[in-house]
Design a protein around this motif. Structure first.
Motif, PDB file in Angstrom:
ATOM      1  N   ARG A  11      65.335 -19.236  97.554  1.00  0.00           N
ATOM      2  CA  ARG A  11      65.077 -18.330  97.374  1.00  0.00           C
ATOM      3  C   ARG A  11      64.738 -18.376  98.824  1.00  0.00           C
ATOM      4  O   ARG A  11      63.835 -19.538  99.283  1.00  0.00           O
ATOM      5  N   HIS A  12      63.899 -16.812  99.591  1.00  0.00           N
ATOM      6  CA  HIS A  12      63.252 -17.474 100.655  1.00  0.00           C
ATOM      7  C   HIS A  12      64.418 -18.044 101.701  1.00  0.00           C
ATOM      8  O   HIS A  12      63.554 -18.713 102.430  1.00  0.00           O
ATOM      9  N   ARG A  13      65.570 -18.111 101.941  1.00  0.00           N
ATOM     10  CA  ARG A  13      66.809 -19.023 103.230  1.00  0.00           C
ATOM     11  C   ARG A  13      65.893 -18.905 104.099  1.00  0.00           C
ATOM     12  O   ARG A  13      65.831 -19.823 104.971  1.00  0.00           O
ATOM     13  N   GLY A  14      65.760 -17.288 104.485  1.00  0.00           N
ATOM     14  CA  GLY A  14      65.299 -16.805 105.771  1.00  0.00           C
ATOM     15  C   GLY A  14      64.422 -17.434 106.140  1.00  0.00           C
ATOM     16  O   GLY A  14      64.309 -18.017 107.559  1.00  0.00           O
ATOM     17  N   LEU A  15      62.963 -17.654 105.137  1.00  0.00           N
ATOM     18  CA  LEU A  15      61.612 -17.822 105.864  1.00  0.00           C
ATOM     19  C   LEU A  15      61.533 -19.310 105.810  1.00  0.00           C
ATOM     20  O   LEU A  15      61.197 -19.610 106.803  1.00  0.00           O
ATOM     21  N   ILE A  16      62.623 -19.609 104.694  1.00  0.00           N
ATOM     22  CA  ILE A  16      62.788 -21.490 104.984  1.00  0.00           C
ATOM     23  C   ILE A  16      62.906 -21.788 106.314  1.00  0.00           C
ATOM     24  O   ILE A  16      62.727 -22.911 107.434  1.00  0.00           O
ATOM     25  N   THR A  17      64.496 -21.353 106.607  1.00  0.00           N
ATOM     26  CA  THR A  17      65.040 -21.446 108.009  1.00  0.00           C
ATOM     27  C   THR A  17      63.824 -21.299 109.094  1.00  0.00           C
ATOM     28  O   THR A  17      63.925 -21.838 110.274  1.00  0.00           O
ATOM     29  N   LEU A  18      63.069 -19.969 108.857  1.00  0.00           N
ATOM     30  CA  LEU A  18      62.037 -20.167 110.207  1.00  0.00           C
ATOM     31  C   LEU A  18      60.720 -21.025 110.245  1.00  0.00           C
ATOM     32  O   LEU A  18      60.891 -21.815 111.514  1.00  0.00           O
ATOM     33  N   ALA A  19      60.241 -21.568 109.142  1.00  0.00           N
ATOM     34  CA  ALA A  19      59.546 -22.573 109.016  1.00  0.00           C
ATOM     35  C   ALA A  19      59.957 -23.878 109.609  1.00  0.00           C
ATOM     36  O   ALA A  19      59.149 -24.200 110.694  1.00  0.00           O
ATOM     37  N   ILE A  20      61.009 -23.939 109.341  1.00  0.00           N
ATOM     38  CA  ILE A  20      61.666 -25.557 109.358  1.00  0.00           C
ATOM     39  C   ILE A  20      61.600 -25.819 110.960  1.00  0.00           C
ATOM     40  O   ILE A  20      61.864 -26.475 111.815  1.00  0.00           O
ATOM     41  N   MET A  21      62.560 -24.375 111.421  1.00  0.00           N
ATOM     42  CA  MET A  21      62.738 -24.260 113.330  1.00  0.00           C
ATOM     43  C   MET A  21      61.450 -24.217 114.277  1.00  0.00           C
ATOM     44  O   MET A  21      61.105 -24.752 114.832  1.00  0.00           O
ATOM     45  N   LEU A  22      60.162 -24.155 113.609  1.00  0.00           N
ATOM     46  CA  LEU A  22      59.038 -23.645 113.908  1.00  0.00           C
ATOM     47  C   LEU A  22      58.298 -24.777 114.745  1.00  0.00           C
ATOM     48  O   LEU A  22      58.453 -25.756 115.679  1.00  0.00           O
ATOM     49  N   ALA A  23      58.943 -26.362 113.114  1.00  0.00           N
ATOM     50  CA  ALA A  23      58.605 -27.519 113.589  1.00  0.00           C
ATOM     51  C   ALA A  23      59.182 -28.053 114.205  1.00  0.00           C
ATOM     52  O   ALA A  23      59.023 -29.001 115.009  1.00  0.00           O
ATOM     53  N   THR A  24      60.663 -28.009 114.284  1.00  0.00           N
ATOM     54  CA  THR A  24      61.704 -28.809 114.792  1.00  0.00           C
ATOM     55  C   THR A  24      61.666 -28.569 116.303  1.00  0.00           C
ATOM     56  O   THR A  24      61.963 -28.869 116.953  1.00  0.00           O
ATOM     57  N   ILE A  25      61.267 -26.819 117.254  1.00  0.00           N
ATOM     58  CA  ILE A  25      61.190 -26.603 118.320  1.00  0.00           C
ATOM     59  C   ILE A  25      59.733 -26.973 118.848  1.00  0.00           C
ATOM     60  O   ILE A  25      59.372 -27.588 119.796  1.00  0.00           O
ATOM     61  N   MET A  26      59.022 -27.450 117.573  1.00  0.00           N
ATOM     62  CA  MET A  26      57.312 -28.376 118.811  1.00  0.00           C
ATOM     63  C   MET A  26      57.716 -28.999 118.954  1.00  0.00           C
ATOM     64  O   MET A  26      58.093 -29.994 119.961  1.00  0.00           O
ATOM     65  N   GLN A  27      58.301 -30.475 117.491  1.00  0.00           N
ATOM     66  CA  GLN A  27      58.648 -31.401 118.237  1.00  0.00           C
ATOM     67  C   GLN A  27      59.608 -32.250 119.168  1.00  0.00           C
ATOM     68  O   GLN A  27      59.292 -32.476 120.497  1.00  0.00           O
ATOM     69  N   VAL A  28      61.017 -31.095 119.114  1.00  0.00           N
ATOM     70  CA  VAL A  28      61.444 -31.013 120.726  1.00  0.00           C
ATOM     71  C   VAL A  28      61.248 -31.071 122.015  1.00  0.00           C
ATOM     72  O   VAL A  28      61.033 -31.574 122.948  1.00  0.00           O
TER      73      VAL A  28
END
Length: 509
Positions: A11-28
């Protein structure tokens, strides 16, 4: 029980994607955002021009060494738990970097930051592949690729703005709110994963870490110590060859090696590794060249440089979103070849740069290059993992990120070394023509022939500028040839079935 790495209903696939991408962009972002802050750190931390580079080297080496262990850790403690620990550790060490009081403390905190951040990018790719059905894999990789590709582009601009507007410590402190939001989102919505018991092959990991770490030291220290004229580079080379050779023999002969060699039987995955290596060279090598070129030749500030390079990021995002929808309808091999061809065209356009031009050619070539790289990255990321067993997915994504980072490091080192060498050669050749017997010089600058010091200084500045410009053009030509040679490799990819349906079964047993 489902196979490890299989797509799960969430459930909440869109919100999961948003949270994951925030972490990814932070690291990159952290791989490039700190570069522009180094001059400001030098005085505050009591460092010299040579020693301050350890702030970058420590992070890069730590992240490279820890990236391959992501698969084993995620199987042992769970992908969700490892991702949460990585975010918390990255945020805490970012705070520590922002509060660092000396160079040793900064290097130590950056080392820890690299260790914690290593798993974020490969795990984010694994999660997006896990939570999305196969028919949406292209769109998921488009979102993931946008963060991976655009992050390094906006990093120097954001770092320059934070340093000029506040101070260098905000380059690290900016991670706190971003990481906090990512952590809360992942804690709330990220699904739990299946654990898998695996013995830790310490010897295999040690040999791979030795090879990777020594290679990174060669690439980071080579320019400073004049490459193979220094004894330490030969030591690093010996350790690199030894580490990789022993690791290769080890995984082929041990019953339960650190990385299962069966994943390399997948042709798409192996070809994807080759391609992402080339993409890594092109992406960050050109990013390493353009900002200093715009600063040294065109006298652009960090903010102006960021604005001029922004269309490159825009082009990347546009083509990624487009490729995410086309990858199911168009042969991915054609998209990869089209993207590489656009990249070749953009590099050819860059060979036409002159010191007298305005910013239009830089903007247009950057836009074309962004469109090309986006068309390559999405189908490549989709096809590379379309046919590999889900049980190998965490290890495969960690290798994918590792090879991309190694390609970036090699690309930056090569173009920097070629640039430095060509500047000296071009300057010597041009200066050799500036003699009193040169008829053109006698007609255009008679004061220089007469020995006027001010005119001679202006002439020397002009020669330096032209030698530097020609050296940049030589680098662009080299990158163009590398990209051109990679185009036929797209034919070695197999077109996978990306239609709806279950993922490929874990066929390793």
């Amino acid at each position: 029980m489902s196979a490890p790495g299989a797509v799960v209903e969430v459930r909440h696939r869109g919100l999961i994607t948003l949270a994951i991408m925030l972490a990814t962009i932070m690291q990159v972002l952290d791989t490039t955002i700190a570069n522009v802050a180094l001059p400001s750190m030098t005085g505050d931390l009591g460092a010299t021009q040579d020693t301050i580079n350890w702030v970058l080297t420590s992070y890069i080496v730590a992240a490279a060494v820890m990236t391959p262990v992501t698969g084993w850790l995620s199987d042992r403690i769970g992908k969700r738990e490892l991702f949460l620990v990585s975010i918390v550790g990255f945020v805490v060490t970012s705070l520590a970097c922002g509060l660092a009081w000396s160079l040793p403390s900064m290097v130590g905190f950056r080392l820890l930051q690299g260790l914690f951040g290593a798993a974020i990018v490969p795990l984010s790719q694994t999660f997006l592949l896990d939570i999305n059905p196969r028919e949406k894999a292209g769109q998921a990789m488009a979102l993931w690729g946008a963060g991976i590709m655009v992050g390094p582009i906006i990093g120097p601009t954001l770092g320059g703005w934070l340093t000029e507007s506040y101070n260098w410590r905000w380059v690290f402190l900016i991670n706190l709110p971003v990481g906090g939001l990512a952590l809360l989102g992942c804690m709330a919505w990220l699904p739990k994963s299946t654990l898998r018991q695996r013995r830790f092959d310490f010897f295999g990991f040690a040999m791979l870490a030795l090879g990777i770490g020594a290679l990174q030291m060669i690439l980071d220290r080579g320019v400073e110590v004049d490459w193979f004229s220094a004894a330490e580079i030969w030591v690093y080379l010996f350790l690199t060859i030894t580490g990789f050779w022993v690791f290769g023999v080890h995984i082929l002969t041990k019953k339960e090696p650190f990385l299962d060699p069966r994943m390399f039987l997948d042709r798409n995955f192996v070809t994807g590794l080759v391609f992402i290596f080339v993409v890594g060279i092109i992406l960050l090598a050109s990013l390493a060249l353009l900002p200093p070129m715009l600063s040294r030749i065109f006298n652009h500030s960090s903010i102006t440089t960021g604005i001029v390079m922004a269309p490159r990021g825009v082009g990347t995002m546009i083509s990624m979103l487009l490729a995410g929808r086309l990858v199911r309808k168009v042969d991915p091999r054609l998209l990869v070849m089209a993207g590489l061809s656009l990249t070749v065209v953009s590099l050819w356009m860059m060979t036409g740069f002159t010191p007298q031009m305005d910013d239009r050619l830089v903007i247009w070539s950057g836009l074309v290059q962004g469109l090309g790289l986006g068309l390559v990255f999405v189908p490549l990321s989709t096809v590379a993992f379309a046919t590999i067993s889900p049980m190998f997915r965490a290890d495969a994504t960690s290798l994918f990120s590792l090879v991309r980072n190694i390609g970036s490091s090699i690309g930056i080192s090569v173009v920097t070394a070629v640039l430095t060498r060509n500047v000296q050669i071009n300057h010597a050749e041009m200066a050799g023509l500036m003699t009193p017997y040169n008829p053109v010089l006698r007609e255009t600058l008679p004061a220089a022939v007469a020995g006027n010091q001010a005119t001679l200084q202006q002439l020397d500045n002009l020669v330096n500028l032209q030698a530097l410009m020609v050296s940049y053009l030589n680098d662009f030509k080299l990158m163009m040839l590398i990209t051109l040679c990679a185009v036929p490799l797209a034919l070695t990819l197999r077109r996978p079935d990306l239609s709806a349906g279950p993922p490929p079964a874990a066929h390793a047993d």
